[in-house]
Design an enzyme around this catalytic site. Sequence first.
Site, PDB file in Angstrom:
ATOM      1  N   GLU A  28      26.370  21.992 -20.326  1.00  0.00           N
ATOM      2  CA  GLU A  28      25.710  20.904 -21.062  1.00  0.00           C
ATOM      3  C   GLU A  28      25.920  21.122 -22.562  1.00  0.00           C
ATOM      4  O   GLU A  28      25.793  22.241 -23.057  1.00  0.00           O
ATOM      5  CB  GLU A  28      24.204  20.900 -20.763  1.00  0.00           C
ATOM      6  CG  GLU A  28      23.473  19.830 -21.556  1.00  0.00           C
ATOM      7  CD  GLU A  28      21.964  19.915 -21.438  1.00  0.00           C
ATOM      8  OE1 GLU A  28      21.430  19.670 -20.354  1.00  0.00           O
ATOM      9  OE2 GLU A  28      21.315  20.211 -22.466  1.00  0.00           O
ATOM     10  N   GLY A 116      13.351  10.160 -20.125  1.00  0.00           N
ATOM     11  CA  GLY A 116      13.243  10.440 -21.556  1.00  0.00           C
ATOM     12  C   GLY A 116      11.780  10.495 -21.952  1.00  0.00           C
ATOM     13  O   GLY A 116      10.895  10.387 -21.103  1.00  0.00           O
ATOM     14  N   HIS A 156       6.751  19.146 -13.925  1.00  0.00           N
ATOM     15  CA  HIS A 156       6.930  18.438 -15.195  1.00  0.00           C
ATOM     16  C   HIS A 156       5.621  18.501 -15.978  1.00  0.00           C
ATOM     17  O   HIS A 156       4.537  18.414 -15.414  1.00  0.00           O
ATOM     18  CB  HIS A 156       7.334  16.987 -14.924  1.00  0.00           C
ATOM     19  CG  HIS A 156       7.605  16.207 -16.165  1.00  0.00           C
ATOM     20  ND1 HIS A 156       6.669  15.390 -16.748  1.00  0.00           N
ATOM     21  CD2 HIS A 156       8.706  16.147 -16.957  1.00  0.00           C
ATOM     22  CE1 HIS A 156       7.189  14.838 -17.843  1.00  0.00           C
ATOM     23  NE2 HIS A 156       8.426  15.284 -17.989  1.00  0.00           N
ATOM     24  N   LYS A 279      27.315  26.298 -28.166  1.00  0.00           N
ATOM     25  CA  LYS A 279      27.918  27.573 -28.568  1.00  0.00           C
ATOM     26  C   LYS A 279      28.592  28.162 -27.329  1.00  0.00           C
ATOM     27  O   LYS A 279      27.944  28.319 -26.290  1.00  0.00           O
ATOM     28  CB  LYS A 279      26.848  28.552 -29.049  1.00  0.00           C
ATOM     29  CG  LYS A 279      25.979  28.018 -30.177  1.00  0.00           C
ATOM     30  CD  LYS A 279      26.493  28.528 -31.512  1.00  0.00           C
ATOM     31  CE  LYS A 279      25.549  28.190 -32.630  1.00  0.00           C
ATOM     32  NZ  LYS A 279      25.875  26.987 -33.345  1.00  0.00           N
TER      33      LYS A 279
HETATM   34  P1  FAD Z   1      10.689  11.066 -14.339  1.00  0.00           P
HETATM   35  O1  FAD Z   1      11.394  11.505 -13.127  1.00  0.00           O
HETATM   36  O2  FAD Z   1      10.423   9.602 -14.514  1.00  0.00           O
HETATM   37  O3  FAD Z   1       9.307  11.873 -14.396  1.00  0.00           O
HETATM   38  C1  FAD Z   1       8.476  11.851 -15.552  1.00  0.00           C
HETATM   39  C2  FAD Z   1       7.031  12.132 -15.169  1.00  0.00           C
HETATM   40  O4  FAD Z   1       6.469  11.006 -14.468  1.00  0.00           O
HETATM   41  C3  FAD Z   1       6.851  13.303 -14.229  1.00  0.00           C
HETATM   42  O5  FAD Z   1       5.631  13.908 -14.545  1.00  0.00           O
HETATM   43  C4  FAD Z   1       6.799  12.667 -12.844  1.00  0.00           C
HETATM   44  O6  FAD Z   1       6.067  13.444 -11.922  1.00  0.00           O
HETATM   45  C5  FAD Z   1       6.129  11.334 -13.131  1.00  0.00           C
HETATM   46  N1  FAD Z   1       6.659  10.230 -12.304  1.00  0.00           N
HETATM   47  C6  FAD Z   1       7.954  10.024 -11.985  1.00  0.00           C
HETATM   48  N2  FAD Z   1       8.103   8.890 -11.263  1.00  0.00           N
HETATM   49  C7  FAD Z   1       6.877   8.365 -11.138  1.00  0.00           C
HETATM   50  C8  FAD Z   1       6.379   7.191 -10.511  1.00  0.00           C
HETATM   51  N3  FAD Z   1       7.208   6.341  -9.899  1.00  0.00           N
HETATM   52  N4  FAD Z   1       5.033   6.955 -10.577  1.00  0.00           N
HETATM   53  C9  FAD Z   1       4.199   7.800 -11.216  1.00  0.00           C
HETATM   54  N5  FAD Z   1       4.616   8.945 -11.829  1.00  0.00           N
HETATM   55  C10 FAD Z   1       5.939   9.214 -11.794  1.00  0.00           C
HETATM   56  N6  FAD Z   1      15.682  14.123 -22.419  1.00  0.00           N
HETATM   57  C11 FAD Z   1      16.378  13.385 -23.342  1.00  0.00           C
HETATM   58  O7  FAD Z   1      15.772  12.641 -24.125  1.00  0.00           O
HETATM   59  N7  FAD Z   1      17.756  13.465 -23.409  1.00  0.00           N
HETATM   60  C12 FAD Z   1      18.469  14.255 -22.554  1.00  0.00           C
HETATM   61  O8  FAD Z   1      19.703  14.291 -22.635  1.00  0.00           O
HETATM   62  C13 FAD Z   1      17.773  15.035 -21.584  1.00  0.00           C
HETATM   63  N8  FAD Z   1      18.451  15.824 -20.710  1.00  0.00           N
HETATM   64  C14 FAD Z   1      17.760  16.520 -19.754  1.00  0.00           C
HETATM   65  C15 FAD Z   1      18.473  17.311 -18.838  1.00  0.00           C
HETATM   66  C16 FAD Z   1      17.813  18.034 -17.851  1.00  0.00           C
HETATM   67  C17 FAD Z   1      18.600  18.874 -16.866  1.00  0.00           C
HETATM   68  C18 FAD Z   1      16.375  17.985 -17.776  1.00  0.00           C
HETATM   69  C19 FAD Z   1      15.642  18.784 -16.746  1.00  0.00           C
HETATM   70  C20 FAD Z   1      15.661  17.204 -18.690  1.00  0.00           C
HETATM   71  C21 FAD Z   1      16.328  16.460 -19.682  1.00  0.00           C
HETATM   72  N9  FAD Z   1      15.646  15.661 -20.607  1.00  0.00           N
HETATM   73  C22 FAD Z   1      16.343  14.932 -21.548  1.00  0.00           C
HETATM   74  C23 FAD Z   1      14.182  15.648 -20.660  1.00  0.00           C
HETATM   75  C24 FAD Z   1      13.534  14.492 -19.857  1.00  0.00           C
HETATM   76  O9  FAD Z   1      13.896  13.248 -20.407  1.00  0.00           O
HETATM   77  C25 FAD Z   1      12.016  14.697 -19.945  1.00  0.00           C
HETATM   78  O10 FAD Z   1      11.653  15.855 -19.255  1.00  0.00           O
HETATM   79  C26 FAD Z   1      11.169  13.508 -19.513  1.00  0.00           C
HETATM   80  O11 FAD Z   1       9.818  13.783 -19.895  1.00  0.00           O
HETATM   81  C27 FAD Z   1      11.154  13.256 -18.009  1.00  0.00           C
HETATM   82  O12 FAD Z   1      12.326  12.733 -17.576  1.00  0.00           O
HETATM   83  P2  FAD Z   1      12.600  12.545 -15.983  1.00  0.00           P
HETATM   84  O13 FAD Z   1      13.866  11.852 -15.854  1.00  0.00           O
HETATM   85  O14 FAD Z   1      12.375  13.812 -15.278  1.00  0.00           O
HETATM   86  O15 FAD Z   1      11.379  11.522 -15.654  1.00  0.00           O
END
Ligand code: FAD
Length: 291
Positions: A28, A116, A156, A279
């Site tokens: 990444e 996000g 999370h 890096k």
């Molecule tokens: P979701 O899967 O939507 O989950 C978010 C929260 O909501 C969780 O607590 C989950 O339990 C809850 N939830 C999910 N679906 C529902 C539903 N249907 N109803 C009720 N609750 C729900 N962020 C960036 O801005 N840019 C990046 O490039 C980036 N890259 C990442 C790469 C990796 C490998 C990881 C692990 C994270 C990355 N993130 C990035 C961070 C990520 O955007 C944050 O952690 C964000 O808060 C959650 O994203 P998610 O896609 O996991 O969200």
Amino acid sequence: MKLKEIYSQKDIEHNGIFEWVKPKISFEVFPPAISVEELYKELEILKKYNPEFVSLTCGAAGKNNDSLEVLKYLKNNLQLNLMPHFTCICNSKEKVADNLKIIESLEIENILALRGDEPSDTQEHYYDFHYANELVEFIKERTNLSVGIAGYPEGHIDCPDIYTDIENLKKKVDAGADAIFTQLFFNNDKFFSYVQLVRDAGIETPIIPGIMPILSYKQITKMTHLANISIPKTLQDKIEQYKDSPKDMKELGIDFASYQCQQLIDAEVAGLHFFTLNKSYSTSQILDNLL
Ligand code: FAD
């Protein structure tokens, strides 16, 4: 190659015996603040480890545009499979659809679909999407992209408990996700018990551990604090010991990640996804220790 094919190469049958294939390596990187050429040089070094793909992060709060420019540059200059990260919160459906068209026009096959995080400012934002499962569904309906999603071995930060978080993970899988990339962690037992809980929930999707080498005291303190990630006491003691010695800290990061990866390899993980922080040095040292 699509995520689905990359990780299905595990357990190949050979003369009636199932052989385990080495974990797939991926890196990444993030859009560099100053020079994209610097990032290019780091990736040129990492290329020798034959990564299956390089993933490119995007800005928070639906700011995918900067990342698309870097994506175009890397696509045109590096012969590497690329996986853009893509966030949906604060984004309109029209904008997301337009960006997806750009991504597909670059002949990219994979995307990491994320919610996000909401910005702390008071500007008005679109809320066409609320959670990542809605984005996965949107992408699967409109494109041929293979979709990766995020998973959290320690839960999370917004979620009350790991079981609810895994129920929400299942919504993303049911919407069509092909691979789960985890948040960084330093305690492999947390990863192993997460995998078990995910499997118990009926999810068979490959889970790829995210590995972040410790590069500096500031970096590790900030990252673990923001996402509430635990650090084993023996590692924490060493981090404190080398707090004022950047060279020792970097070496500790390499040694610990090498140990961590070896244990994961022994447990037959399908892949290792390195958060390189742009890096090449630490990641390449770790891979040299393993290969
Ligand atoms: P979701 O899967 O939507 O989950 C978010 C929260 O909501 C969780 O607590 C989950 O339990 C809850 N939830 C999910 N679906 C529902 C539903 N249907 N109803 C009720 N609750 C729900 N962020 C960036 O801005 N840019 C990046 O490039 C980036 N890259 C990442 C790469 C990796 C490998 C990881 C692990 C994270 C990355 N993130 C990035 C961070 C990520 O955007 C944050 O952690 C964000 O808060 C959650 O994203 P998610 O896609 O996991 O969200």
